[in-house]
Design an enzyme around this catalytic site. Structure first.
Site, PDB file in Angstrom:
ATOM      1  N   GLU A   9      -5.437  -7.830  -1.496  1.00 29.98           N
ATOM      2  CA  GLU A   9      -6.179  -7.974  -0.238  1.00 29.98           C
ATOM      3  C   GLU A   9      -7.637  -7.664  -0.486  1.00 29.98           C
ATOM      4  O   GLU A   9      -7.969  -6.657  -1.119  1.00 29.98           O
ATOM      5  CB  GLU A   9      -5.699  -6.966   0.816  1.00 29.98           C
ATOM      6  CG  GLU A   9      -4.305  -7.171   1.308  1.00 29.98           C
ATOM      7  CD  GLU A   9      -3.904  -6.140   2.367  1.00 29.98           C
ATOM      8  OE1 GLU A   9      -4.792  -5.584   3.050  1.00 29.98           O
ATOM      9  OE2 GLU A   9      -2.695  -5.894   2.493  1.00 29.98           O
ATOM     10  N   GLU A  52       0.811  -1.232   0.000  1.00 34.24           N
ATOM     11  CA  GLU A  52       0.000   0.000   0.000  1.00 34.24           C
ATOM     12  C   GLU A  52       0.845   1.283   0.000  1.00 34.24           C
ATOM     13  O   GLU A  52       1.009   1.940   1.021  1.00 34.24           O
ATOM     14  CB  GLU A  52      -0.936  -0.003   1.204  1.00 34.24           C
ATOM     15  CG  GLU A  52      -1.954  -1.114   1.140  1.00 34.24           C
ATOM     16  CD  GLU A  52      -2.887  -1.146   2.326  1.00 34.24           C
ATOM     17  OE1 GLU A  52      -2.482  -0.714   3.412  1.00 34.24           O
ATOM     18  OE2 GLU A  52      -4.026  -1.597   2.171  1.00 34.24           O
TER      19      GLU A  52
HETATM   20  C1  BG6 Z   1      -4.529  -3.072   4.772  1.00 34.06           C
HETATM   21  C2  BG6 Z   1      -3.207  -3.545   5.311  1.00 34.06           C
HETATM   22  O1  BG6 Z   1      -4.503  -1.698   4.804  1.00 34.06           O
HETATM   23  O2  BG6 Z   1      -5.688  -3.381   5.487  1.00 34.06           O
HETATM   24  C3  BG6 Z   1      -3.293  -4.713   6.263  1.00 34.06           C
HETATM   25  O3  BG6 Z   1      -2.313  -3.834   4.266  1.00 34.06           O
HETATM   26  C4  BG6 Z   1      -4.489  -4.563   7.158  1.00 34.06           C
HETATM   27  O4  BG6 Z   1      -2.078  -4.765   6.964  1.00 34.06           O
HETATM   28  C5  BG6 Z   1      -5.748  -4.531   6.297  1.00 34.06           C
HETATM   29  O5  BG6 Z   1      -4.570  -5.554   8.142  1.00 34.06           O
HETATM   30  C6  BG6 Z   1      -7.043  -4.472   7.085  1.00 34.06           C
HETATM   31  O6  BG6 Z   1      -7.015  -3.424   8.008  1.00 34.06           O
HETATM   32  P1  BG6 Z   1      -7.288  -3.659   9.553  1.00 34.06           P
HETATM   33  O7  BG6 Z   1      -7.002  -2.371  10.208  1.00 34.06           O
HETATM   34  O8  BG6 Z   1      -8.713  -4.065   9.676  1.00 34.06           O
HETATM   35  O9  BG6 Z   1      -6.378  -4.753   9.965  1.00 34.06           O
END
Ligand code: BG6
Length: 492
Positions: free
Chosen positions: A390, A196
């Site tokens: 993701e 990111e």
């Molecule tokens: C992304 C990151 O921004 O979102 C992850 O790359 C992160 O590291 C994921 O875990 C989800 O966000 P969160 O805050 O719910 O864990």
């Protein structure tokens, strides 16, 4: 004219993703040094509301950093514990293999390879662990998608050099990249230098290891200077992979904030264009087109930002662009020229709320169609292969007495997103892989909790790190297994 596609290509890569700082634990074992993510703290006994209040309103502070440097315990530092993947990875990999997983994304922990970042020699135990893990993935027929830096840099680089503010960090990163590409390159199928890229703008400690209260009014200037150093470091990483492993694709990634104008008013549309440029396109434009886009001049001027570049930086960035693009996708947001629009939480940012969408328990608005929009927009703009690095749903799942976990809401979420991804394939988008985030429950990055669970595999640990750490397959695990077996045709 090409032939109309009807579904996912045969070699589509169905994957799962984690990151070292949120999963591995073992923060000071086998020679690993302290990282910047090992310094973020949480009181695990807090309620959901207390945790959200801290997460949303109190960015990482200088006082917290100083306390973390002195504290070598794990009680208040969930990222030092993770989900203990470091000790459970063989059984986790068995579960991945049994479901037919095709692609596994994780990150290498810089401070496991170079404990202090500036060490003369790498840590052999760190390299050995990753060799074992990646080789075992290949033995199970799982390809590896490896992030070189997912937020956690050796803390010594921050205390001694100022982290990404200092160009010396580019040199240390380059040496780290040379080492891991030489030592592990034969076991890596896709390289991703930075998680990111736009995180630095929205979560300065995570993205560029800046402490907001330390930088004060200079924060914006410092953020973009650090980001410039990261663009240079990214170009060096691409160059190194292309030289040493010419067959291995190397890509870029952003947290994609899909943005809709609130109305068809021209002012809202203009705002949507700007929000998209400043939050999304800037980062992928530099990485894929190889130059700072013209629209940023006006933005930098407005914020009073002057980026110091050295001779050769622009040429390096121009000569080393990415082979593919990837992104995290969790929500969409609204752009409006009006003040006072209702807000809701989103990944890394507070977002303008869309009245047409539902939200998760954490306020993130669920928008599968936005994924199709995003895929089309990104492919139209760059024509590069795309990977969803993701996507997933964070919820408070319940482990039943018989070891089952019923998560129909996650299945529903994944099904709708995968359906929209299929539509994007038929639209003509070259999307080649999809990775469910937090494939097995891990410590969330924002609130730092285990209770915000993304996995299709449940991990029995709570916010204080208490529990057996045993793994249990959720209903969504079996659902994803069928999805993979049918190459996305059977979505249940
Ligand atoms: C992304 C990151 O921004 O979102 C992850 O790359 C992160 O590291 C994921 O875990 C989800 O966000 P969160 O805050 O719910 O864990």
């Amino acid at each position: 004219m090409g032939k109309l596609k009807t579904g996912f290509p045969d070699d589509f890569l169905w994957g799962g993703a984690i990151a070292c700082s949120q999963a591995d634990g073992a923060w000071n074992e086998d020679g690993k040094g302290k990282s910047t993510q090992d310094c973020r703290w949480l009181d695990g006994s807090w309620t959901h509301d207390q945790i959200e209040e801290k997460h949303q309103n109190n960015p990482f502070s200088k006082a917290e950093f100083e306390a973390a440097l002195l504290d070598d315990g794990t009680e208040y530092y969930p990222l030092r514990r993770g989900n203990d993947f470091y000790h459970h990875w063989r059984e986790d990999l068995d579960l991945f293999a049994q479901m037919g997983l095709k692609l596994f994304r994780t990150s290498i922990c810089w401070s496991r390879i170079f404990p202090n970042g500036d060490d003369a020699e790498p840590n052999p135990a760190g390299i050995a662990w990753y060799r074992e893990l990646f080789a075992a993935c290949h033995e199970c027929g799982i390809k590896t998608f490896v992030t070189m830096l997912h937020y956690d840099i050796p803390v010594n680089l921050v205390t001694k050099y100022g982290g990404w503010k200092n160009r010396k960090t580019i040199e240390f990163f380059t040496r780290y990249v040379e080492t891991i590409v030489e030592e592990l390159g034969d076991l890596v199928d896709f390289w991703l230098p930075f998680n990111e890229f736009n995180a630095g703008r929205f979560a300065p400690w995570d993205g560029v290891c800046l402490i907001a209260d330390e930088e004060g009014d200079n924060l914006d200037q410092q953020i973009f200077q650090c980001l410039h150093h990261q663009f240079v470091a990214n170009a060096r990483a691409i160059q190194i992979v292309h030289e040493k492993c010419p067959e291995t694709p190397v890509g870029g990634m952003i947290a994609r904030f899909c943005t809709y104008p609130a109305t068809c008013r021209p002012e809202d549309n203009m705002q949507a264009l700007h929000d998209d440029q400043y939050a999304n396109w800037f980062y992928t434009d530099v990485m894929a087109r190889g130059a700072y886009p013209a629209y940023m001049d006006r933005y930098f001027d407005k914020l009073g930002i002057e980026i110091q570049m050295e001779e050769g930086d622009e040429e390096l960035i121009a000569a080393n662009t990415v082979d593919f693009l990837s992104f995290s996708y969790y929500f969409s947001q609204v752009a409006t020229a009006d003040q006072g629009w209702e807000k809701t939480a989103g990944n890394l940012v507070m977002a303008n709320k869309n009245p047409y969408l539902e939200s998760t328990e954490w306020g993130w608005q669920i928008d599968p169609l936005g994924l199709r929009v995003t895929l089309n927009q990104m492919y139209d703009r760059y024509g590069l292969p795309l990977y969803i690095a993701e996507n997933g749903l964070g919820t408070a799942d319940v482990l039943e007495a018989d070891g089952s976990v019923h998560d129909p809401y996650r299945i529903d979420y994944l099904r709708k997103h995968i359906d929209c991804m299929r539509e994007a394939v038929i639209d003509g988008v070259d999307v080649r892989g999809y990775m469910i985030w937090g494939f097995l429950d891990l410590v969330s990055c924002g609130p730092l909790t285990m209770s915000k669970r993304y996995g299709v595999i449940y991990v029995d640990l709570d916010n204080s790190g208490k529990g057996s750490a045993k793994r249990y397959c959720k209903d969504s695990y079996y659902w994803y297994r069928s999805c993979i077996a049918s190459n996305g045709a059977d979505l249940g």
